[in-house]
Design a protein around this motif. Structure first.
Motif, PDB file in Angstrom:
ATOM      1  N   ALA A  36       0.844  -1.196   0.000  1.00 50.50           N
ATOM      2  CA  ALA A  36       0.000   0.000   0.000  1.00 50.50           C
ATOM      3  C   ALA A  36       0.877   1.243   0.000  1.00 50.50           C
ATOM      4  O   ALA A  36       1.981   1.243   0.563  1.00 50.50           O
ATOM      5  CB  ALA A  36      -0.920   0.015   1.227  1.00 50.50           C
ATOM      6  N   SER A  38       0.310   5.794   0.136  1.00 51.81           N
ATOM      7  CA  SER A  38      -0.691   6.848   0.313  1.00 51.81           C
ATOM      8  C   SER A  38      -0.169   8.141  -0.291  1.00 51.81           C
ATOM      9  O   SER A  38       1.035   8.346  -0.442  1.00 51.81           O
ATOM     10  CB  SER A  38      -1.055   7.035   1.785  1.00 51.81           C
ATOM     11  N   ASN A 120      -2.728  -0.890   4.549  1.00 52.23           N
ATOM     12  CA  ASN A 120      -3.429   0.340   4.166  1.00 52.23           C
ATOM     13  C   ASN A 120      -3.410   1.355   5.297  1.00 52.23           C
ATOM     14  O   ASN A 120      -3.121   2.540   5.091  1.00 52.23           O
ATOM     15  CB  ASN A 120      -4.878   0.032   3.782  1.00 52.23           C
ATOM     16  N   THR A 298      -9.756   4.481  -1.649  1.00 51.72           N
ATOM     17  CA  THR A 298      -8.800   3.410  -1.925  1.00 51.72           C
ATOM     18  C   THR A 298      -8.880   3.094  -3.416  1.00 51.72           C
ATOM     19  O   THR A 298      -9.968   2.804  -3.927  1.00 51.72           O
ATOM     20  CB  THR A 298      -9.107   2.152  -1.101  1.00 51.72           C
ATOM     21  N   VAL A 327      -5.410   6.137  -0.471  1.00 48.14           N
ATOM     22  CA  VAL A 327      -4.503   4.992  -0.424  1.00 48.14           C
ATOM     23  C   VAL A 327      -4.616   4.230  -1.733  1.00 48.14           C
ATOM     24  O   VAL A 327      -5.713   4.067  -2.286  1.00 48.14           O
ATOM     25  CB  VAL A 327      -4.847   4.073   0.771  1.00 48.14           C
ATOM     26  N   ASN A 329      -3.186   0.643  -3.953  1.00 46.68           N
ATOM     27  CA  ASN A 329      -2.619  -0.699  -3.829  1.00 46.68           C
ATOM     28  C   ASN A 329      -2.082  -1.188  -5.160  1.00 46.68           C
ATOM     29  O   ASN A 329      -2.796  -1.135  -6.162  1.00 46.68           O
ATOM     30  CB  ASN A 329      -3.682  -1.684  -3.328  1.00 46.68           C
TER      31      ASN A 329
END
Length: 330
Positions: A36, A38, A120, A298, A327, A329
């Motif tokens: 993850a 951010s 996360n 996300t 965030v 991924n």
């Protein structure tokens, strides 16, 4: 490996998502398989061409990461393969960024993820968490029983300041731009919440704290120092961490007569030891539940350009559509 990177500074559309060579881990470097990342406002400034330092080319964007140690250099002593780690301070001072499937990071900028905390959540607390900690404890030295005012209690930094100040025993007054965000501030522990769209902010501050504010945490990019000083208690402290281009008028007389202090700082000029002290507390508070990540959106890493546009629309365009962190991924 897949990565989000630029070859030329400019708008969010300059971010490419494609293949780059996977980095190695040598010396004190740790190769992290990223779970993850951010996004922070500073990421958008750097991408857009803020001339803080020379960038690698291609330049992988991003400061924050969380993931698993894939390999370690021969001089690494803090981590072993398989450790879960989080970190920040990448993509800064000429270092490559974190928006990739793998990232090579010096061990000094990495910290263990506490058991039970997701990647996360760890990534979402990274830069904003150490920023809040530095300003509150290293600089303002907030004390139990003091009153702190936080502009934007649901923002990335603001939500961290709110929670950490409550953890320290302070009384927290925060602002929010909607009833929904005001309720979120209360859930995070705010004692008083001011809706800046429906209330006179200065009057509401003085009504909530007639004796004045001990610590004023300013997140706005165009601070009104005259207004801030007017609500401060004698010997109060003002923290400013945004507004690179701001040139506000400064009320010298009221400032020094009240014996005030003004702190300005950027987290990437903190030492490795200072950041590790921040991380130790952040990990303790994440583990005991007194600090909670605030994640607004996300997205997959492939949508890094969209994420940058969303962040920019809120930081510069003031759309108010983000409450917390974005965030991504891999």
């Amino acid at each position: 490996m897949k990565a989000a990177y630029i070859t030329e500074c400019g708008p969010p559309q300059n971010i490419q998502y494609g293949d780059l060579e996977r980095p190695d881990a040598t010396g004190t470097q740790v190769l992290v398989k990223v779970g993850a990342v951010s996004l922070n406002p500073v990421d958008t400034y750097i991408r857009n061409g803020a001339n803080y330092w020379e960038l690698p080319n291609p330049f992988v964007v991003g400061c924050d990461l969380a993931g698993t140690v894939e390999a370690v250099g021969e001089e690494v002593s803090r981590f072993v393969i398989g450790d879960r780690v989080w970190g920040t301070n990448q993509g800064l001072l000429g270092r490559q960024g974190t928006f990739a499937e793998y990232c090579s990071v010096d061990q000094d900028w990495l910290y263990p993820i506490p058991a039970g905390i997701s990647e996360n959540d760890a990534a979402a607390c990274s830069l904003v968490g150490v920023t809040a900690h530095l300003g509150l404890f290293r600089d303002a030295k907030i004390q139990a029983g003091e009153t702190i005012f936080v502009h934007g209690g649901t923002g990335g930094v603001g939500s961290m300041v709110l929670q950490m100040a409550k953890r320290a025993g302070a009384r927290v007054i925060a602002t929010a731009g909607s009833d929904e965000k005001a309720e979120r501030c209360r859930a995070l522990g705010a004692d008083v919440v001011i809706n800046y769209n429906t209330e006179n902010e200065l009057q509401a501050i003085l009504q909530a704290a007639p004796q004045g504010i001990d610590v004023f945490w300013e997140t706005l990019r165009e601070p009104n120092i005259e207004d801030i000083v007017s609500v401060m208690k004698d010997r109060g402290r003002i923290v400013i961490m945004a507004g690179r281009d701001a040139r506000p008028e400064f009320p010298v007389g009221p400032f020094y007569v009240k014996c005030l202090q003004l702190f300005g700082f950027v987290m990437f000029k903190a030492s490795a030891d200072e950041l590790r002290a921040c991380a130790d507390d952040i990990n303790t508070w994440l583990a005991d539940g007194s600090l909670k990540a605030q994640i607004s959106h996300t997205l997959p890493l492939s949508e890094a350009a969209r994420a940058h546009q969303l962040q920019e629309n809120n930081t510069l365009g003031k759309e108010g559509t983000i409450a917390g962190k974005i965030v991504l991924n891999p």
